[in-house]
Write an enzyme that holds these catalytic residues in place. Structure first.
Site, mmCIF file in Angstrom:
data_model
loop_
_atom_site.group_PDB
_atom_site.id
_atom_site.type_symbol
_atom_site.label_atom_id
_atom_site.label_comp_id
_atom_site.label_asym_id
_atom_site.label_seq_id
_atom_site.Cartn_x
_atom_site.Cartn_y
_atom_site.Cartn_z
ATOM 1 N N ASN A 213 0.842 -1.199 0.000
ATOM 2 C CA ASN A 213 0.000 0.000 0.000
ATOM 3 C C ASN A 213 0.875 1.246 0.000
ATOM 4 O O ASN A 213 2.103 1.156 -0.035
ATOM 5 C CB ASN A 213 -0.970 -0.023 1.189
ATOM 6 N N ASP A 282 -4.665 -6.030 5.448
ATOM 7 C CA ASP A 282 -5.705 -6.790 6.151
ATOM 8 C C ASP A 282 -5.739 -8.242 5.697
ATOM 9 O O ASP A 282 -6.082 -9.123 6.461
ATOM 10 C CB ASP A 282 -7.073 -6.135 5.907
ATOM 11 N N LYS A 292 7.451 -18.000 -10.133
ATOM 12 C CA LYS A 292 6.700 -16.937 -10.788
ATOM 13 C C LYS A 292 5.517 -17.530 -11.555
ATOM 14 O O LYS A 292 5.676 -18.517 -12.293
ATOM 15 C CB LYS A 292 7.617 -16.179 -11.757
ATOM 16 N N ILE A 312 -2.440 -6.956 14.701
ATOM 17 C CA ILE A 312 -1.337 -6.797 15.672
ATOM 18 C C ILE A 312 -1.778 -5.927 16.847
ATOM 19 O O ILE A 312 -1.563 -6.265 18.016
ATOM 20 C CB ILE A 312 -0.109 -6.158 14.978
ATOM 21 N N PHE A 332 -3.531 3.858 15.296
ATOM 22 C CA PHE A 332 -3.723 4.875 14.270
ATOM 23 C C PHE A 332 -4.886 4.426 13.393
ATOM 24 O O PHE A 332 -5.174 3.233 13.297
ATOM 25 C CB PHE A 332 -2.461 5.035 13.419
ATOM 26 N N LYS A 346 -13.262 2.631 15.624
ATOM 27 C CA LYS A 346 -12.050 1.806 15.586
ATOM 28 C C LYS A 346 -11.410 1.703 16.963
ATOM 29 O O LYS A 346 -10.898 0.663 17.356
ATOM 30 C CB LYS A 346 -11.069 2.393 14.573
ATOM 31 N N LYS A 350 -10.736 -1.906 18.583
ATOM 32 C CA LYS A 350 -9.381 -2.390 18.885
ATOM 33 C C LYS A 350 -9.146 -2.493 20.395
ATOM 34 O O LYS A 350 -8.173 -3.109 20.819
ATOM 35 C CB LYS A 350 -8.335 -1.446 18.287
HETATM 36 N N1 CTP Z 1 -3.430 -2.726 12.611
HETATM 37 C C1 CTP Z 1 -2.682 -3.794 13.053
HETATM 38 N N2 CTP Z 1 -2.772 -5.011 12.443
HETATM 39 C C2 CTP Z 1 -3.617 -5.201 11.402
HETATM 40 C C3 CTP Z 1 -4.398 -4.125 10.928
HETATM 41 C C4 CTP Z 1 -4.281 -2.917 11.554
HETATM 42 O O1 CTP Z 1 -1.896 -3.607 14.008
HETATM 43 N N3 CTP Z 1 -3.678 -6.396 10.838
HETATM 44 C C5 CTP Z 1 -3.361 -1.465 13.303
HETATM 45 C C6 CTP Z 1 -2.751 -0.329 12.501
HETATM 46 O O2 CTP Z 1 -1.365 -0.255 12.688
HETATM 47 C C7 CTP Z 1 -3.480 0.878 13.082
HETATM 48 C C8 CTP Z 1 -4.844 0.342 13.452
HETATM 49 O O3 CTP Z 1 -4.669 -1.065 13.596
HETATM 50 O O4 CTP Z 1 -2.893 1.315 14.280
HETATM 51 C C9 CTP Z 1 -5.925 0.605 12.435
HETATM 52 O O5 CTP Z 1 -5.485 0.243 11.143
HETATM 53 P P1 CTP Z 1 -6.387 0.568 9.885
HETATM 54 O O6 CTP Z 1 -5.705 -0.024 8.698
HETATM 55 O O7 CTP Z 1 -6.760 2.015 9.880
HETATM 56 O O8 CTP Z 1 -7.705 -0.208 10.250
HETATM 57 P P2 CTP Z 1 -8.169 -1.671 10.021
HETATM 58 O O9 CTP Z 1 -8.043 -2.426 11.296
HETATM 59 O O10 CTP Z 1 -7.507 -2.258 8.841
HETATM 60 O O11 CTP Z 1 -9.724 -1.433 9.762
HETATM 61 P P3 CTP Z 1 -10.467 -0.947 8.395
HETATM 62 O O12 CTP Z 1 -9.871 -1.752 7.299
HETATM 63 O O13 CTP Z 1 -11.874 -1.244 8.683
HETATM 64 O O14 CTP Z 1 -10.228 0.516 8.275
#
Ligand code: CTP
Length: 406
Positions: A213, A282, A292, A312, A332, A346, A350
């Site tokens: 990303n 995710d 490949k 995490i 975050f 969120k 979390k």
């Molecule tokens: N995070 C994490 N581990 C994951 C996904 C997210 O530790 N597998 C943490 C990110 O580092 C951030 C927070 O969770 O601190 C939110 O991440 P974000 O990508 O904004 O949210 P998601 O949990 O992916 O939710 P959504 O996709 O619904 O926005």
């Protein structure tokens, strides 16, 4: 940035080949907003001229305790009273020995002895041959100087001017600048161990392709730097990014979300604060191909199936140390709209006391950002600023929250 605005630094040079780096350091200090008064020993002048240092610092250089330019003829008093710090770079082995003994037979050592101990810190950037650096006499002197209140910066390791290789090189000008800036930051996280995740993750599809990303890691790296400046021990678990490691921060490089999860769980054991800035994927491809994936000419496209990655932040926030508050977890949220509502939801999902929202597309890769802090009581905005300035404000805010608990 003008991180040293209003600071007046006495830059002392002693005899060593690293004097050539002091010229660059002088410029860097000025660029950061400091005023610089150069003081040189006789030995330093064997390596670089006062003319060079005067031109760079835009002030006459002082090199003698008998300098009659000062009307009271006491340059050691005048120059040391107006300083916010005396920085000796390079600091030779001989000069360290002199400081330990409190000798004062030249202007620079006289100033160090005559400086008001409580107001004028002494910062030393050692530079010497590796044998001199490891010699028991120098080791003793380093210990004694620290006990006397001096701050001694690390030395670099590598090729030395004498042709040998090892510890004892003076740090590079930019590294010393970062150390000086850090020195002046308030030590609000002294004694804390901060774990930061930063950057994107990379989920392999096959050995040459993957899913990632747009996260640049800049916000997380700025937070790691700010936490270290605030006196914390810092571990930074970083996805694939092209950023320099902040000084004094331990960096663990990882690729995938699973790698990041494993590293974060391991390093969280000794951490007291966890700040999850990483943009973790995710999902990952259910099976990463060993070789490949080739086009076979039929026009068929490969069918990718995904599995969810471990969360995490949620894992650590729901761990026994996370739940008891021994590990203070900050999340975050990178959103594209409805920042407040999404961040509030969120935070609850979390299970963290503090969640920091930002608009992902508006900040990815940029040097500035705007933050929205959401906790159980409500929300607070941190208006657009550089990521480092915001990181320092956020660290100060977290430190206040941690102090308020105990
Ligand atoms: N995070 C994490 N581990 C994951 C996904 C997210 O530790 N597998 C943490 C990110 O580092 C951030 C927070 O969770 O601190 C939110 O991440 P974000 O990508 O904004 O949210 P998601 O949990 O992916 O939710 P959504 O996709 O619904 O926005």
């Amino acid at each position: 940035m003008n991180d040293l605005a209003g600071k007046h630094i006495v830059l002392g040079l002693t005899g060593g080949i690293a004097c050539y780096k002091a010229a660059e350091l002088c410029r860097a200090l000025l660029k950061e907003g400091a005023t610089v008064q150069v003081v040189m020993t006789e030995a330093a002048e064997q390596f670089i001229t006062p003319v060079t240092m005067q031109a760079l610092s835009q002030r006459p250089v002082f090199d003698s305790q008998w300098d009659a330019r000062a009307s009271n003829n006491m340059p050691h008093i005048n120059l040391s009273r107006e300083a916010d710090a005396i920085l000796i770079a390079p600091c030779s082995a001989d000069f360290m020995a002199k400081l330990v003994q409190g000798r004062a037979d030249d202007l620079l050592s006289l100033m160090c002895l005559a400086r008001p101990l409580d107001n004028v810190p002494l910062l030393l950037a050692p530079a010497m041959n590796r044998e001199m650096w490891t010699h028991p006499a120098t080791r003793r002197n380093v210990t004694q100087l620290k006990a006397d209140g001096a701050t001694i910066f690390d030395v670099g390791c590598g090729d030395q001017a004498c042709g040998e290789t090892g510890d004892g090189r003076m740090l590079e000008p930019q590294e010393l600048l970062d150390e000086v800036i850090a020195f002046f930051q308030p030590k609000t996280l002294a004694g804390q161990h901060v774990l930061v995740t930063a950057g994107p993750t990379y989920e392999a599809i096959d050995p040459v392709r993957g899913i990632t990303n747009l996260s640049s890691g800049k916000m997380g790296f700025a937070i790691a730097r700010a936490a270290r400046e605030a006196g914390a021990e810092v571990t930074l678990v970083a996805g694939p990014v092209h950023l320099a490691t902040p000084r004094g921060v331990t960096r663990i490089d990882i690729q995938s979300a699973q790698n990041m999860h494993q590293a974060a769980v391991e390093y969280a054991q000794n951490a007291t604060i966890f700040i999850a800035t990483a943009a973790v994927a995710d999902w990952r491809p259910a099976n990463s191909a060993e070789q490949k994936i080739k086009k076979d000419g039929s026009g068929d496209v490969p069918k990718l199936t995904f599995v969810e990655n471990p969360d995490i932040l949620a894992t650590l926030a729901q761990s026994p140390r996370g739940r008891s508050g021994a590990l203070y977890c900050v999340g975050f949220a990178a959103e594209s709209q409805d920042l407040l509502a999404n961040a509030q939801a969120k935070r609850l999902r979390k299970g963290v006391p503090l969640l920091v929202g930002n608009i992902g597309p508006a900040t990815f890769g940029q040097d500035d950002n705007a933050l929205l802090l959401v906790d159980e009581l409500g929300s607070k905005e941190m208006v657009r600023d550089s990521k480092l300035a915001l990181a320092r404000k956020l660290i100060a805010d977290i430190a206040t929250r941690i102090r308020a608990r105990s």
